[in-house]
Motif scaffolding. Structure first.
Motif, short mmCIF file in Angstrom:
data_model
loop_
_atom_site.label_atom_id
_atom_site.label_comp_id
_atom_site.label_asym_id
_atom_site.label_seq_id
_atom_site.Cartn_x
_atom_site.Cartn_y
_atom_site.Cartn_z
N VAL A 32 0.86 -1.17 0.00
CA VAL A 32 0.00 0.00 0.00
C VAL A 32 0.90 1.23 0.00
O VAL A 32 1.70 1.42 0.93
CB VAL A 32 -0.93 0.01 1.24
N ASN A 33 0.82 2.06 -1.03
CA ASN A 33 1.64 3.27 -1.16
C ASN A 33 3.14 2.96 -1.03
O ASN A 33 3.87 3.62 -0.30
CB ASN A 33 1.22 4.33 -0.14
N ASP A 34 3.57 1.94 -1.72
CA ASP A 34 4.98 1.51 -1.74
C ASP A 34 5.48 1.05 -0.37
O ASP A 34 6.68 1.05 -0.11
CB ASP A 34 5.90 2.61 -2.28
N HIS A 35 4.60 0.68 0.53
CA HIS A 35 4.98 0.12 1.83
C HIS A 35 4.40 -1.29 1.93
O HIS A 35 3.22 -1.50 1.68
CB HIS A 35 4.43 0.97 2.99
N GLU A 36 5.27 -2.22 2.28
CA GLU A 36 4.80 -3.59 2.45
C GLU A 36 4.18 -3.76 3.83
O GLU A 36 4.76 -3.38 4.84
CB GLU A 36 5.97 -4.57 2.29
#
Length: 115
Positions: A32-36
């Protein structure tokens, strides 16, 4: 009662599938938004997305079934109208035969007089 039993079996089946998926894929994560996002929260997001997808599929299939049922009912009505119009259009050709059959029926029927 039967619907509750079916719903319970469906929920238990989904929980079993989710548990097996978690067991055999412990590194499941959602980006989500380049966060795992991993762990239990990531798996919960993954299961929620799959659940929404299943609900959307069921809704789409239900709508499709309603449309097909409506179209088939309309086709039955149209077929009935076609048969009725064909019967009405052929009625002048059959009228002499119907009159002849009526006259024969009136002559051949037994008398109702009792002695």
């Amino acid at each position: 009662m039967r619907i509750q039993k079916t719903a319970a079996i469906a929920i238990l089946t989904l929980l079993l599938i989710a548990g097996l998926a978690w067991q055999f894929s412990p590194d499941a994560h959602v980006v989500v938004n380049d966060h795992e996002i991993g762990g239990l929260f990531g798996f919960s997001l993954l299961a929620g997305g799959l659940g929404i997808g299943v609900l959307a599929t069921v809704f789409a299939l239900a709508c499709t079934g309603l449309v097909i049922a409506g179209v088939s009912a309309l086709m039955v009505v149209v077929a009935g109208l076609v048969v009725a119009s064909l019967f009405i259009s052929l009625l002048p050709l059959a009228l002499p035969f119907l009159l002849l059959a009526g006259i024969v029926y009136l002559i051949a029927r037994p008398s109702r007089r009792t002695a």
